[in-house]
Design a protein around this motif. Structure first.
Motif, short mmCIF file in Angstrom:
data_model
loop_
_atom_site.label_atom_id
_atom_site.label_comp_id
_atom_site.label_asym_id
_atom_site.label_seq_id
_atom_site.Cartn_x
_atom_site.Cartn_y
_atom_site.Cartn_z
N LEU A 77 38.15 35.09 34.28
CA LEU A 77 39.70 34.92 34.46
C LEU A 77 39.92 33.87 34.79
O LEU A 77 40.84 32.69 33.94
CB LEU A 77 40.18 36.56 35.28
N PRO A 78 39.50 33.75 36.32
CA PRO A 78 40.21 32.23 36.76
C PRO A 78 40.11 30.59 35.42
O PRO A 78 40.17 29.63 35.07
CB PRO A 78 39.59 31.34 38.02
N GLY A 79 38.11 31.27 35.00
CA GLY A 79 37.93 30.31 33.42
C GLY A 79 39.28 30.18 32.92
O GLY A 79 39.15 28.79 32.16
N VAL A 107 32.20 28.43 31.18
CA VAL A 107 31.34 28.14 32.02
C VAL A 107 32.26 29.16 33.50
O VAL A 107 31.22 29.18 34.21
CB VAL A 107 33.24 26.51 32.88
N PHE A 108 32.86 29.55 33.65
CA PHE A 108 32.86 30.64 34.57
C PHE A 108 31.98 31.84 34.47
O PHE A 108 31.75 32.31 35.38
CB PHE A 108 34.60 31.26 34.80
N GLY A 109 31.93 32.19 33.48
CA GLY A 109 31.23 33.90 33.56
C GLY A 109 29.37 32.67 33.59
O GLY A 109 28.82 33.56 34.94
N PHE A 110 28.81 32.05 33.56
CA PHE A 110 27.41 31.12 34.03
C PHE A 110 27.82 31.24 34.82
O PHE A 110 26.63 31.75 36.26
CB PHE A 110 27.62 29.66 33.34
N THR A 139 35.87 37.70 44.07
CA THR A 139 36.33 36.84 44.74
C THR A 139 36.99 36.31 43.30
O THR A 139 37.89 35.17 43.46
CB THR A 139 35.71 35.98 45.36
N LEU A 140 36.72 35.47 42.49
CA LEU A 140 36.35 35.56 41.10
C LEU A 140 37.96 35.89 40.57
O LEU A 140 38.75 35.34 39.34
CB LEU A 140 35.70 34.55 40.50
N PHE A 141 37.73 37.26 39.96
CA PHE A 141 39.06 37.91 39.87
C PHE A 141 40.35 38.12 40.96
O PHE A 141 41.20 37.35 40.04
CB PHE A 141 38.12 39.00 39.59
N GLY A 174 42.05 34.10 39.71
CA GLY A 174 42.67 34.20 39.14
C GLY A 174 43.73 35.36 37.96
O GLY A 174 44.42 34.11 38.06
N LEU A 175 43.96 35.77 39.13
CA LEU A 175 45.37 36.74 39.63
C LEU A 175 45.92 35.88 40.05
O LEU A 175 47.38 35.37 39.70
CB LEU A 175 45.08 37.78 40.31
N VAL A 176 45.35 35.04 41.17
CA VAL A 176 46.61 33.61 41.59
C VAL A 176 46.71 32.77 41.03
O VAL A 176 48.56 32.38 41.23
CB VAL A 176 46.01 33.39 42.87
#
Length: 292
Positions: A54-56, A73-76, A103-105, A108-110
């Motif tokens: 999501l953030p990617g 990129v963020f998946g890897f 944390t990454l999700f 992304g929401l932020v």
């Protein structure tokens, strides 16, 4: 309007044709990968990678880059972080997965909440299959094609890795490298399914088809045929239902897949509840005859 006209009505619109084609492409590659994920027990890893992209996607939007690039990129990155935490601390893999993907999700929401946008970025979370453009379809087809070719070309090695990593290592294969390949394909496939059902429901397309096929056959080769076939059928029906009911397309795709899994779970001849109850009844009858 006769029933045939009612059924064919959605096919009069170009956006529906693109939606059905995109969904079928995503369903095939997700279902193939899901067969290995179910066998290895990487369902939670699929959940992690699908949420971590999501953030990617948001950062790619801000930079004007393709969504797929940021998601990859963020998946890897998620896979690398999970491995680093697992290998360099006392934290076990399931906890590392939970820490990284939440944390990454959340990041992304932020980012969505603070990014000024003329586009509704919530479509990233919930999917926007009816808004797929020809360029999106081309991008999804290329990414899905890459994942499909690699999965088919390496299917024997990946299957041996799934069933017996020790034996794979003994005959000269590298289980660590095969695991990394599978995780890379997971990140790539999550990007393919992102446009169809959104970040939240990607994991369903990555798990339900393989789990359903697993209840229908004991042969992995057949799983690789059954899972994509069921997945394409369910996904197409979900898209059509979304048109007829004017409801969320991604949600209906997953609901239809879940409903088919429930039906198979109950009615599968060998591994369903009905089959197990029948076998138990036969076993009791046989024991009764022997005791008599």
């Amino acid at each position: 309007m006769n029933p045939l006209d009612f059924i064919l009505e959605p096919l009069q619109y170009e956006f529906m044709i693109r939606a059905l084609l995109t969904t079928a492409i995503a369903a095939i590659v997700c279902a193939l990968l899901s067969c290995w994920l179910v066998l290895i027990g990487w369902s939670l890893m699929g959940d992690a990678v699908s949420h971590a992209v999501l953030p990617g996607v948001v950062i790619a939007y801000v930079l004007g880059a393709p969504f797929a690039l940021g998601a990859l990129v963020f998946g890897f990155l998620a896979v690398a972080l999970i491995g680093a935490i697992r290998n360099t601390s006392r934290v076990k893999e399931d906890a590392a997965i939970g820490i990284v993907f939440t944390t990454l999700f959340a990041l992304g929401l932020v980012l969505i909440s603070v990014t000024p946008s003329d586009t509704d970025l919530n479509h990233i979370v919930f999917g926007n299959i009816l808004g797929v453009s020809p360029a999106d379809l081309t991008q999804i087809t290329i990414l899905a094609g890459i994942a499909f070719v690699v999965l088919i070309a390496k299917r024997r090695d990946l299957t041996l890795f799934a069933f017996d990593p020790t034996h794979a290592h003994a005959i000269g294969l590298n289980p660590r490298l095969l695991g990394a390949l599978l995780l890379g394909l997971l990140a790539l496939t999550a990007v393919v399914a992102l446009q169809v059902v959104g970040v939240i429901l990607v994991v369903a397309m990555l798990i339900i088809p393989g789990a359903t096929a697993y209840l229908l056959t004991d042969r992995f080769g057949r799983m690789l045929i059954i899972a994509p076939t069921l997945s394409v059928g369910c996904a197409s029906l979900g898209i059509l239902l979304s048109y007829w009911l004017d409801a969320a397309s991604g949600g209906l795709v997953v609901l239809v897949q879940g409903a088919v899994f429930g039906l198979v779970y109950v009615c599968s001849p060998r591994h369903g509840l009905v089959g197990k109850l029948r076998d138990r009844a036969r076993g009791r009858a046989a024991r009764t005859q022997l005791s008599a």
